[in-house]
Design a protein around this motif. Structure first.
Motif, short mmCIF file in Angstrom:
data_model
loop_
_atom_site.label_atom_id
_atom_site.label_comp_id
_atom_site.label_asym_id
_atom_site.label_seq_id
_atom_site.Cartn_x
_atom_site.Cartn_y
_atom_site.Cartn_z
N SER A 82 12.91 5.03 0.93
CA SER A 82 13.01 3.87 1.96
C SER A 82 11.49 3.89 2.29
O SER A 82 11.26 2.50 3.23
CB SER A 82 14.08 4.24 2.83
N ASN A 83 10.69 4.43 2.29
CA ASN A 83 9.26 4.22 2.52
C ASN A 83 8.20 4.71 1.71
O ASN A 83 7.89 5.80 1.68
CB ASN A 83 9.23 5.05 3.92
N PRO A 84 7.59 3.60 1.21
CA PRO A 84 6.54 4.26 0.39
C PRO A 84 5.10 4.32 0.78
O PRO A 84 4.36 5.01 0.40
CB PRO A 84 6.16 2.98 -0.71
N MET A 85 5.06 4.16 1.99
CA MET A 85 3.82 4.27 3.00
C MET A 85 3.36 5.31 3.57
O MET A 85 2.01 5.62 4.01
CB MET A 85 3.76 2.88 3.77
N LEU A 89 0.72 -1.18 0.00
CA LEU A 89 -0.11 -0.02 0.21
C LEU A 89 0.86 1.28 0.00
O LEU A 89 1.91 1.35 0.65
CB LEU A 89 -0.99 0.03 1.30
N MET A 90 0.38 2.24 -0.67
CA MET A 90 1.56 3.33 -1.02
C MET A 90 0.47 4.69 -0.72
O MET A 90 -0.53 4.75 -0.96
CB MET A 90 2.04 3.32 -2.22
N SER A 91 1.47 5.78 -0.01
CA SER A 91 0.83 6.74 0.31
C SER A 91 0.39 7.60 -1.08
O SER A 91 1.30 7.50 -2.09
CB SER A 91 1.93 7.60 1.10
N ARG A 114 2.80 10.41 -2.79
CA ARG A 114 4.15 10.15 -3.67
C ARG A 114 3.64 9.62 -4.94
O ARG A 114 2.90 8.94 -5.04
CB ARG A 114 5.20 9.49 -2.97
N SER A 138 8.96 3.85 -3.22
CA SER A 138 10.33 4.05 -2.97
C SER A 138 11.20 3.11 -3.60
O SER A 138 10.66 1.91 -3.92
CB SER A 138 10.53 4.17 -1.25
N GLY A 155 7.26 1.89 6.92
CA GLY A 155 7.95 1.20 5.77
C GLY A 155 7.88 -0.32 5.76
O GLY A 155 8.26 -0.89 4.68
N VAL A 205 13.27 0.98 -2.33
CA VAL A 205 13.28 -0.28 -1.37
C VAL A 205 12.11 -0.12 -0.44
O VAL A 205 11.68 1.12 -0.10
CB VAL A 205 14.59 -0.44 -0.51
N PHE A 249 -5.61 3.94 2.68
CA PHE A 249 -4.74 4.50 1.70
C PHE A 249 -5.25 5.14 0.61
O PHE A 249 -4.29 5.77 -0.37
CB PHE A 249 -3.77 3.27 1.47
#
Lengths: 164, 379
Positions: free
Chosen positions: B107-110, A55-57, A60, A64, B125, A66, A85
């Motif tokens: 390093s953190n997509p969340m 799940l991604m913010s 952005r 990312s 992350g 990693v 999300f």
């Protein structure tokens, strides 16, 4: 000792050696390069390939390079997290559902344990052995309060039952 | 491998989990030799941090031995003994390049509000942490640092978070020679901040808490004044009085979201979760600092917000400075302080507990049993 008038703080090893008169609030502690103005156009590492649902913010544009791939969303808690999300980090609709999902996830964890034939050892998981070892009076107090509350509920239920 | 496994608030257990794998060419796999329970782990343990999923492994303070490296790792080799900063940083984004390793963008997509952190929920992350026998370490060329020869492993593990965070708390305070510094919270970070504050030349360092054994420890370890706020009617008035009715030059919040001392903050923040924990320490810091003073914040608060007297920040002309510690930036200086004997991180450790007994270790730290200051888990 430190409260004593004779305390000489200058004798503390290292006293004052890192003092920096230029460390004013207006002097940021980052090594300013001006690259902020290039925004997200910087050299990147290779992209980690997602092997589970991440799940991604929505603040952005992409993953990312990693990320952690532990405990992907699943079940009812996963559905709640997917809903969360859809909203930005600025929104209550992001954070409150996540807290709700965490609590739902806890119940799912117990159900999962039981479905595998494993009965969670709540006493061990909550560290009650240590609590008993170091704070027996506190444990006894908690047990006494719980027992009293249980008796009170039992007594009030019986009273209601006998009236009806 | 054996790993700590979160099951919900106040519940953790030890379980066998699959071995971590290299998932990126810049990853390493590290065999953990020591890991700590941090005060901020308790926020996870108490269920205060959103998106803390059942099955997660905590632990962002650890040292270990490199067991495997990805094809693009150049600075580490198998067998190296490393201390691993708690922040996961790429070293290439604009934030890392400017020394803000705690704010890495890759390093953190969340969440965009925080960089990746080992074992600190999916909000940070979704990485597993070091309270396990093995751990995956991304960007292995950037964060992990080979432990200098002769350094005590207990000192090394505290250089991954406690020492840098305490030091940066003092550094962000912009302390000047002769200043009076007030630190809220006598946990490991607060005690370390009090000790590190002296490096910047103040004349007084004062620590405030409500647990007597911790205040006594702080008094001895950090050579500071220590006061119990439960023994005073109003901590802010007390601090004004002992600073000649002027206010402290610098106030440092080392408590974060689980503060005690203000029933309204406790009710709305910790019981009802209507704010991101209780902002009591930050409120006191803002109200106790002098006009034009500096408030430094390293206490951890979760999203979405806290109730603090922001109007006083404006009217008093206060500068607020805060960040996750930039461990990599600070390490050379701090290693020098430790190796020269000026700083004794391992002096904070009161409990060494086998990893297999992590549930008891959490309980001891959380309930402040047996005069616990800092716990190290040893696999």
């Amino acid at each position: 000792m430190a409260n004593s008038e004779n305390f000489d703080y200058r004798q503390i090893p290292g006293w004052g050696m890192d003092a920096d008169p230029e460390n004013e609030p207006t002097y940021p502690m980052k090594n300013y390069t001006g690259d902020d103005h290039k925004r997200i156009n910087y050299e990147r590492s290779q992209q980690q390939e997602p092997d589970v649902e991440i799940l991604m913010s929505n603040e952005r544009p992409a993953l990312s390079r990693v990320f952690g791939n532990t405990v992907p969303p699943s079940g009812l808690s996963g559905a709640i997290r997917r809903y969360a999300f859809r909203h930005s980090e600025d929104s209550y609709r992001h954070w409150l559902p996540l807290i709700l999902a965490d609590r739902v996830n806890m119940v799912e964890g117990v159900i999962d344990d039981l479905s595998r034939g494993y009965i969670p050892d709540i006493c061990t998981e909550r560290g009650w052995k240590a609590e008993w070892k170091y704070n027996p009076a506190g444990v006894a107090k908690k047990v006494a309060i719980a027992a009293a509350a249980g008796l009170l509920i039992y007594w009030s239920c019986r009273k209601k039952h006998s009236k009806s | 491998m054996l790993a700590m496994n979160y099951r919900g608030p106040y519940r953790v257990r030890m379980e066998r989990k699959p071995m971590p794998e290299l998932l990126h060419p810049e990853d390493a796999i590290v065999r953990v030799t020591r890991s700590c329970i941090c005060g901020s782990d308790l926020h996870l343990y108490h269920g205060m941090v959103p998106d803390t999923r059942v099955g997660s492994t905590f632990g962002h303070e650890f040292t270990g031995v490199v067991e495997e490296v990805g094809p693009l790792v150049k600075n580490l080799k198998v067998g190296d003994q490393v201390l691993v900063p708690f922040n996961i940083a790429c070293g290439k984004c604009n934030f890392c390049k400017q020394g803000l390793y705690g704010n890495c963008h890759e390093s953190n997509p969340m969440a965009t509000a925080v960089g990746g952190i080992f074992g600190y929920s999916h909000t940070a992350g979704g990485f597993d942490g070091g309270q396990a026998e093995y751990v995956r370490v991304p960007y292995a060329d950037v964060g992990p640092t080979v432990i200098p020869e002769g350094m005590d492993p207990d000192d090394a593990v505290l250089l991954t978070d406690v020492v840098p965070t305490g030091y940066q708390a003092a550094e962000m305070g912009g302390i000047k020679e002769g200043d009076t510094v007030v630190i809220f919270g006598a946990g490991p970070i607060g005690i370390m901040a009090a000790r590190c504050a002296w490096f910047f030349g103040p004349s007084r360092v004062i620590i405030i808490d409500h647990i007597d054994y911790r205040l006594e420890f702080a008094r001895n370890y950090a050579k500071c004044e220590a006061y119990n706020f439960k023994s005073m009617k109003d901590p802010v008035v007390f601090l004004k009085r002992i600073t000649d009715w002027y206010g402290a030059d610098v106030c440092i919040d080392c408590v974060g979201c689980e503060a005690e001392g203000n029933p309204l903050q406790t009710l709305s923040g910790r019981v009802m979760l209507m704010q991101a924990g209780a902002g009591t320490a930050l409120q006191w810091a803002i109200n106790s600092v002098k006009k034009g003073g500096i408030v430094s914040v390293v206490g951890v608060y979760g999203p979405p917000f806290n109730l603090i007297p922001i109007g006083n920040v404006l009217n008093k002309g206060i500068t607020l400075r805060a960040n996750q510690a930039s461990v990599k930036r600070l390490l050379p200086r701090l290693i020098d302080h430790v190796q020269s004997g000026r700083l004794d991180p391992k002096g904070l450790i009161t409990h060494r507990i086998p990893l297999s007994e992590a549930p008891d270790a959490y309980r001891i730290f959380s309930s402040k049993l047996d005069n616990c200051i800092k716990t190290v888990l040893v696999p």
